[in-house]
Motif scaffolding. Structure first.
Motif, PDB file in Angstrom:
ATOM      1  N   LEU A   1     111.247 -51.765 -16.028  1.00 36.97           N
ATOM      2  CA  LEU A   1     110.395 -50.534 -15.987  1.00 36.97           C
ATOM      3  C   LEU A   1     110.381 -49.773 -17.248  1.00 36.97           C
ATOM      4  CD1 LEU A   1     111.443 -49.072 -12.595  1.00 36.97           C
ATOM      5  CD2 LEU A   1     109.411 -49.980 -13.103  1.00 36.97           C
ATOM      6  N   GLN A   2     111.371 -49.590 -17.958  1.00 36.57           N
ATOM      7  CA  GLN A   2     111.629 -48.729 -19.197  1.00 36.57           C
ATOM      8  C   GLN A   2     110.638 -49.769 -20.288  1.00 36.57           C
ATOM      9  OE1 GLN A   2     115.675 -48.796 -20.022  1.00 36.57           O
ATOM     10  NE2 GLN A   2     115.918 -47.024 -18.787  1.00 36.57           N
ATOM     11  N   ARG A   3     110.759 -50.866 -20.186  1.00 37.68           N
ATOM     12  CA  ARG A   3     110.029 -51.817 -21.149  1.00 37.68           C
ATOM     13  C   ARG A   3     108.438 -51.949 -20.849  1.00 37.68           C
ATOM     14  NH1 ARG A   3     113.596 -57.249 -21.882  1.00 37.68           N
ATOM     15  NH2 ARG A   3     115.769 -56.128 -22.089  1.00 37.68           N
TER      16      ARG A   3
ATOM     17  N   LYS B   1     103.109 -49.877 -19.049  1.00 33.44           N
ATOM     18  CA  LYS B   1     102.398 -48.757 -18.166  1.00 33.44           C
ATOM     19  C   LYS B   1     103.124 -47.628 -18.225  1.00 33.44           C
ATOM     20  CE  LYS B   1     100.326 -51.990 -15.075  1.00 33.44           C
ATOM     21  NZ  LYS B   1     100.280 -52.573 -13.630  1.00 33.44           N
ATOM     22  N   PRO B   2     102.329 -46.395 -18.697  1.00 35.75           N
ATOM     23  CA  PRO B   2     103.197 -45.127 -18.822  1.00 35.75           C
ATOM     24  C   PRO B   2     103.903 -44.536 -17.569  1.00 35.75           C
ATOM     25  CG  PRO B   2     101.311 -44.882 -19.961  1.00 35.75           C
ATOM     26  CD  PRO B   2     101.074 -46.251 -19.430  1.00 35.75           C
TER      27      PRO B   2
ATOM     28  N   ARG C   1     107.207 -46.410 -16.963  1.00 38.98           N
ATOM     29  CA  ARG C   1     108.196 -45.867 -17.917  1.00 38.98           C
ATOM     30  C   ARG C   1     108.817 -44.486 -17.417  1.00 38.98           C
ATOM     31  NH1 ARG C   1     104.745 -47.600 -21.933  1.00 38.98           N
ATOM     32  NH2 ARG C   1     104.075 -45.570 -22.395  1.00 38.98           N
ATOM     33  N   MET C   2     107.909 -43.733 -16.832  1.00 41.38           N
ATOM     34  CA  MET C   2     108.477 -42.422 -16.601  1.00 41.38           C
ATOM     35  C   MET C   2     109.346 -42.593 -15.320  1.00 41.38           C
ATOM     36  SD  MET C   2     106.068 -39.166 -15.739  1.00 41.38           S
ATOM     37  CE  MET C   2     105.115 -39.719 -14.323  1.00 41.38           C
ATOM     38  N   ILE C   3     109.014 -43.449 -14.562  1.00 43.82           N
ATOM     39  CA  ILE C   3     109.571 -43.909 -13.047  1.00 43.82           C
ATOM     40  C   ILE C   3     111.194 -44.078 -13.391  1.00 43.82           C
ATOM     41  CG2 ILE C   3     109.829 -45.296 -11.129  1.00 43.82           C
ATOM     42  CD1 ILE C   3     106.943 -45.124 -10.773  1.00 43.82           C
ATOM     43  N   SER C   4     111.220 -44.967 -14.882  1.00 47.99           N
ATOM     44  CA  SER C   4     112.389 -45.606 -14.961  1.00 47.99           C
ATOM     45  C   SER C   4     113.544 -44.612 -15.341  1.00 47.99           C
ATOM     46  CB  SER C   4     112.152 -46.498 -16.324  1.00 47.99           C
ATOM     47  OG  SER C   4     111.842 -45.691 -17.524  1.00 47.99           O
ATOM     48  N   LYS C   5     112.978 -43.350 -15.730  1.00 44.27           N
ATOM     49  CA  LYS C   5     113.818 -42.080 -16.384  1.00 44.27           C
ATOM     50  C   LYS C   5     114.575 -41.417 -14.934  1.00 44.27           C
ATOM     51  CE  LYS C   5     110.889 -41.222 -20.098  1.00 44.27           C
ATOM     52  NZ  LYS C   5     112.024 -41.642 -21.124  1.00 44.27           N
ATOM     53  N   ASP C   6     113.997 -41.894 -13.836  1.00 43.09           N
ATOM     54  CA  ASP C   6     114.735 -41.406 -12.483  1.00 43.09           C
ATOM     55  C   ASP C   6     115.279 -42.466 -11.800  1.00 43.09           C
ATOM     56  OD1 ASP C   6     115.248 -40.648  -9.746  1.00 43.09           O
ATOM     57  OD2 ASP C   6     113.413 -39.132 -10.006  1.00 43.09           O
TER      58      ASP C   6
END
Length: 247
Positions: free
Chosen positions: A208-210, A213-214, A217-222
């Motif tokens: 997700l971090q890679r 799609k923004p 990447r935002m979801i990956s922080k949660d």
């Protein structure tokens, strides 16, 4: 003599008494352990161990020579060798084959010699290089089950760098230094399944971090949201397991 000099002197004395290389070249270390091996010039950098890629003329294959390279690592290395010996004899798939143990399994401890092992070179990539498939996770759970059967608990530092996956989706556990041997009740062995479940979640988060799609990447922080995606939407394994249930 200052305390720093005394500490350094003590470390050198301990190292020399534990078969630790002091000022020796890679070639000299390998020749001292097994003069039949040919150094390829490749070495992996790890804390407390020297890991060399060598050629074994007996069969022409490249192999890994792992050498305990710090006093504290000698007892850990001998323990890892014991675990690998048990799993190799049981022919557990996903555990690298060990061809030779040096100053370890089957021999008395000799403080003047290196403690090392010559094991299979696994031609595979690190776990997080790709988003893994259902087939990979099925095999991971089979491997965890085999470890449980032999009383081996995965290392406390178990993570994606401990796992390689070959082109056939077969995972390998390549570092069992901090694993444990036990014969306790089954609830203790659930740790292996839990660690593999975390491996799945971290694999999803990593990718997700890679993502390009923004929103991903935002979801990956949660982490909770990443776990939710891993648990419900990832088109990989939704495995029924008698210890974990469906996840």
């Amino acid at each position: 003599m200052s305390w720093e000099e005394e500490a350094n002197k003590s470390w050198i004395e301990a190292a020399m008494g534990n078969g630790i290389p002091m000022g020796e070249s890679d070639e000299e270390i390998i020749a001292e352990i097994d003069p039949s091996l040919e150094y390829t010039g490749h070495r992996f950098n790890t804390v407390g161990s020297y890991i060399y890629v060598v050629n074994d003329p007996t069969d022409g294959l490249e192999k890994i020579l792992k050498v305990a390279a710090a006093p504290a690592k000698v007892s850990i290395a001998r323990y890892e060798h014991e675990v690998l010996d048990i799993l190799n004899k049981a022919k557990v798939k996903g555990i690298p084959k060990v061809f030779r143990f040096y100053n370890s399994v089957g021999s008395e401890r000799d403080s003047q010699k290196f403690t090392a092992m010559l094991r299979e070179y696994v031609d595979a990539q690190e776990f997080d290089e790709e988003l893994r498939s259902e087939e990979t996770y099925k095999r991971l759970f089979m491997l965890a089950s085999d470890l449980n059967h032999h009383g081996v608990t995965l290392p406390k530092d178990f993570n994606s760098s401990n796992v390689l996956v070959d082109k056939n989706n077969q995972p390998y556990f390549i570092d069992l230094e901090e694993s444990t041997l036990n014969s306790g009740p089954i609830f203790e062995t659930q740790q292996n399944y839990q660690k593999i479940k975390m491996l799945l979640q971290d694999n999803v988060m990593e990718h997700l971090q890679r993502s390009k799609k923004p929103i991903l990447r935002m979801i990956s922080k949660d982490r909770d949201m990443s776990k939710f995606i891993a648990n419900l939407f990832y088109a990989g394994p939704l495995i029924k397991n008698k210890y974990l249930g469906r996840y």
